[in-house]
Write an enzyme that holds these catalytic residues in place. Structure first.
Site, PDB file in Angstrom:
ATOM      1  N   SER A   1      -0.820 -19.280 -37.485  1.00 31.44           N
ATOM      2  CA  SER A   1      -0.403 -17.925 -36.713  1.00 31.44           C
ATOM      3  C   SER A   1      -1.012 -16.537 -37.634  1.00 31.44           C
ATOM      4  O   SER A   1      -1.814 -15.811 -37.558  1.00 31.44           O
ATOM      5  CB  SER A   1       0.491 -17.670 -36.400  1.00 31.44           C
TER       6      SER A   1
ATOM      7  N   HIS B   1       4.633 -12.578 -40.185  1.00 23.18           N
ATOM      8  CA  HIS B   1       3.606 -11.569 -38.715  1.00 23.18           C
ATOM      9  C   HIS B   1       2.854 -10.437 -39.960  1.00 23.18           C
ATOM     10  O   HIS B   1       3.998 -10.117 -40.399  1.00 23.18           O
ATOM     11  CB  HIS B   1       4.073 -11.856 -37.934  1.00 23.18           C
TER      12      HIS B   1
ATOM     13  N   ASP C   1       3.531 -10.359 -30.888  1.00 23.17           N
ATOM     14  CA  ASP C   1       4.605 -11.121 -30.129  1.00 23.17           C
ATOM     15  C   ASP C   1       5.000 -10.897 -28.785  1.00 23.17           C
ATOM     16  O   ASP C   1       5.500  -9.120 -29.311  1.00 23.17           O
ATOM     17  CB  ASP C   1       6.088 -10.867 -31.985  1.00 23.17           C
TER      18      ASP C   1
END
Length: 135
Positions: A43, A83, A105
């Site tokens: 990701s 992230h 998200d």
């Protein structure tokens, strides 16, 4: 005989140090409960890669800003995510997004969910822990 015994003692002490330093010293030195983490998904490609060992440092609320790569615990789950901070709403709600994900998200976090900010990446070193987690 004495040389072999000395070598053995040194190896045992080095092994103990390699286990104890990351476990006890790193959290204190880096001011976080999660000083080391391993990238488990794609990701965050191309910035971070699967198997990278990440070093994280604790961060104060006032230093949290858009663009930082953070390690955080998702509120509804019992695992860590790495992230980038995508947006901050009302100085409270932090929206994150993986660089390789098309959308942010679908949840927000707060500063209390943030375990640290990524300060270093060591490529490939984390693969060993990923292999042991699969078993």
């Amino acid at each position: 005989m004495i040389h072999i015994r000395t070598t053995y003692i040194v190896l045992v002490l080095l092994t103990i140090a390699c286990i104890m330093i990351p476990r006890y010293a790193f959290p204190r030195l880096l001011d976080t409960s999660v000083p080391l983490d391993v990238v488990e998904s794609g990701s965050m490609e191309p910035e971070l890669h699967i198997g990278d060992l990440l070093v994280a440092q604790g961060i104060k609320y006032e230093d949290i800003k858009v663009g930082l790569i953070i390690v955080f615990k998702r509120p509804s789950a019992n695992y860590l995510i790495v992230h980038r901070i995508y947006a901050i709403h009302n100085k409270v709600r932090i929206i994150t997004k993986g660089d390789n994900n098309p959308f942010p998200d679908p949840f927000y976090i707060t500063s209390s969910d943030v375990k640290g900010v990524v300060i270093a990446r060591i490529p490939l070193v984390g693969y060993l822990t990923l292999v042991f987690r699969l078993k």
